[in-house]
Design a protein around this motif. Structure first.
Motif, PDB file in Angstrom:
ATOM      1  N   ASP A 153       0.813  -1.223   0.000  1.00 35.27           N
ATOM      2  CA  ASP A 153       0.000   0.000   0.000  1.00 35.27           C
ATOM      3  C   ASP A 153       0.843   1.268   0.000  1.00 35.27           C
ATOM      4  N   ALA A 154       1.996   1.228   0.661  1.00 37.59           N
ATOM      5  CA  ALA A 154       2.800   2.425   0.843  1.00 37.59           C
ATOM      6  C   ALA A 154       4.099   2.338   0.048  1.00 37.59           C
ATOM      7  N   ARG A 172       0.709  -0.859  -4.914  1.00 40.14           N
ATOM      8  CA  ARG A 172      -0.274  -1.456  -5.818  1.00 40.14           C
ATOM      9  C   ARG A 172      -1.078  -0.356  -6.509  1.00 40.14           C
ATOM     10  N   SER A 173      -1.623  -0.686  -7.672  1.00 47.77           N
ATOM     11  CA  SER A 173      -2.387   0.308  -8.435  1.00 47.77           C
ATOM     12  C   SER A 173      -3.346  -0.395  -9.373  1.00 47.77           C
ATOM     13  N   GLY A 174      -4.218   0.387  -9.981  1.00 52.62           N
ATOM     14  CA  GLY A 174      -5.104  -0.137 -11.006  1.00 52.62           C
ATOM     15  C   GLY A 174      -6.115  -1.156 -10.524  1.00 52.62           C
ATOM     16  N   GLY A 175      -6.476  -1.090  -9.255  1.00 51.19           N
ATOM     17  CA  GLY A 175      -7.461  -2.019  -8.732  1.00 51.19           C
ATOM     18  C   GLY A 175      -6.934  -3.414  -8.503  1.00 51.19           C
ATOM     19  N   SER A 176      -5.635  -3.607  -8.678  1.00 49.51           N
ATOM     20  CA  SER A 176      -5.006  -4.914  -8.488  1.00 49.51           C
ATOM     21  C   SER A 176      -4.244  -4.935  -7.176  1.00 49.51           C
ATOM     22  N   SER A 177      -4.074  -6.138  -6.625  1.00 53.07           N
ATOM     23  CA  SER A 177      -3.322  -6.293  -5.382  1.00 53.07           C
ATOM     24  C   SER A 177      -1.820  -6.396  -5.606  1.00 53.07           C
ATOM     25  N   PHE A 178      -1.387  -6.542  -6.877  1.00 50.72           N
ATOM     26  CA  PHE A 178      -0.025  -7.012  -7.128  1.00 50.72           C
ATOM     27  C   PHE A 178       0.978  -5.916  -7.469  1.00 50.72           C
ATOM     28  N   SER A 179       2.188  -6.150  -6.983  1.00 50.36           N
ATOM     29  CA  SER A 179       3.355  -5.340  -7.344  1.00 50.36           C
ATOM     30  C   SER A 179       4.490  -6.292  -7.673  1.00 50.36           C
ATOM     31  N   PHE A 180       5.353  -5.880  -8.595  1.00 49.07           N
ATOM     32  CA  PHE A 180       6.530  -6.691  -8.925  1.00 49.07           C
ATOM     33  C   PHE A 180       7.780  -5.841  -8.846  1.00 49.07           C
ATOM     34  N   VAL A 224      -2.447  -1.227   7.107  1.00 50.78           N
ATOM     35  CA  VAL A 224      -2.517   0.226   7.077  1.00 50.78           C
ATOM     36  C   VAL A 224      -3.711   0.719   6.255  1.00 50.78           C
ATOM     37  N   SER A 225      -4.109  -0.040   5.249  1.00 56.33           N
ATOM     38  CA  SER A 225      -5.247   0.371   4.419  1.00 56.33           C
ATOM     39  C   SER A 225      -6.578   0.206   5.144  1.00 56.33           C
ATOM     40  N   ASP A 270       2.115  -1.631   6.969  1.00 55.43           N
ATOM     41  CA  ASP A 270       1.752  -2.047   5.615  1.00 55.43           C
ATOM     42  C   ASP A 270       2.079  -3.541   5.493  1.00 55.43           C
ATOM     43  N   LEU A 271       1.110  -4.380   5.802  1.00 55.02           N
ATOM     44  CA  LEU A 271       1.305  -5.828   5.787  1.00 55.02           C
ATOM     45  C   LEU A 271       1.269  -6.338   4.348  1.00 55.02           C
ATOM     46  N   VAL A 272       2.176  -7.260   4.020  1.00 54.49           N
ATOM     47  CA  VAL A 272       2.245  -7.817   2.674  1.00 54.49           C
ATOM     48  C   VAL A 272       2.485  -9.320   2.751  1.00 54.49           C
ATOM     49  N   ILE A 273       2.151 -10.019   1.661  1.00 51.01           N
ATOM     50  CA  ILE A 273       2.546 -11.406   1.467  1.00 51.01           C
ATOM     51  C   ILE A 273       3.199 -11.504   0.091  1.00 51.01           C
ATOM     52  N   LEU A 274       3.738 -12.684  -0.236  1.00 50.23           N
ATOM     53  CA  LEU A 274       4.516 -12.835  -1.461  1.00 50.23           C
ATOM     54  C   LEU A 274       4.010 -14.013  -2.271  1.00 50.23           C
TER      55      LEU A 274
END
Length: 260
Positions: free
Chosen positions: A178-179, A202-210, A238-239, A245-249
């Motif tokens: 998110d951040a 993340r952006s575009g309504g998607s959860s994913f970042s690379f 955080v969102s 800002d919790l994430v998984i992989l």
């Protein structure tokens, strides 16, 4: 003897010249540094970013030990259901032995004692039920997380052998960054840092970042992954009004590990 006085215009021109030279030298250094590595990153629809990084790593997916060139990939669906939700050994994806399936000999390990590594088929709601709608799997239905440590290392090994190795590139698919400037990978050659790089939000309504980084010259002996907070600590993302800002992989992509 009279000293020649310099006008304010003279000093202004001199200062401008010094600044111009400094900027030129800085730009040259930056260009030189950028020639030594390639950063591939994106959010939203990241498929093109993954394909670009795969091509950068050689374009051929290796699935058995003993390969030369090409790249390897882990998407966690090779983890059997019997181990889902349980602590994984640090060498699960590089278990040595003649009778071990090639799918478990991919040259990826973690340093023991640096957290509890798990795979989930429910995006970790069994660990932290406040994050139920935050995360998503990019491929298959299983995802990965270090649930108890927000800073942990990845150690390449020769696929199928407990031998330290190096790679030149490594990339990760993250879910729910998110951040900006919160989730990162830092690359090392032994004790020397080769740079810290942040995953895009993340952006575009998607959860994913690379985020993937490829070094044209340097050899990478370890990769340190960092993120805010841990799932096991509880608390909201955080969102959702939380403090971290919790994430998984999901997918890991890296070139064929080579013995040091």
């Amino acid at each position: 003897m009279k000293h020649k006085k310099h006008s304010s215009g003279h000093w202004s021109r001199l200062l401008a010249a010094v600044v111009a030279v400094s900027l030129l030298l800085t730009a040259c250094k930056k260009d030189k540094d950028e020639e030594k590595l390639v950063v591939v990153s994106g959010s939203g629809n990241i498929q093109d970013d993954l394909d670009k990084f795969r091509t950068l790593l050689g374009g051929t997916l290796n699935t058995t030990p003993g390969a030369v060139g090409g790249y390897r990939e882990i998407n966690w669906d090779a983890v059997p259901d019997s181990l889902v939700g349980k602590s994984m050994s640090n060498n699960f994806f590089n278990t040595p032995g003649n009778n071990v399936p090639a799918s478990l000999q991919r040259g990826l390990t973690y340093e023991p004692g640096t957290g509890e590594f798990r795979v989930s088929a429910t995006n970790f709601i069994e660990v932290n039920n406040t994050t139920g709608g935050e995360f998503a799997a990019f491929s298959g239905n299983k995802t990965f997380a270090n649930i108890s440590n927000g800073l942990w290392p990845i150690k390449p090994e020769v696929p199928g052998q407990p031998l330290a190795a190096t790679v030149r590139g490594f990339g990760i698919v993250f879910s729910d960054v998110d951040a900006a400037n919160s989730t990162f990978m830092e690359f090392f050659n032994e004790d020397k840092s080769l740079g810290k790089f942040f995953a895009p939000a993340r952006s575009g309504g998607s959860s994913f970042s690379f985020l993937g980084v490829y070094f044209k010259e340097a050899k990478v002996t370890s990769i340190r992954v960092g993120h805010q907070g841990t799932l096991a600590a509880g608390g909201k993302d955080v969102s959702d009004g939380g403090t971290a800002d919790l994430v998984i992989l999901d997918d890991f992509i890296y070139d064929e590990p080579v013995k040091k």
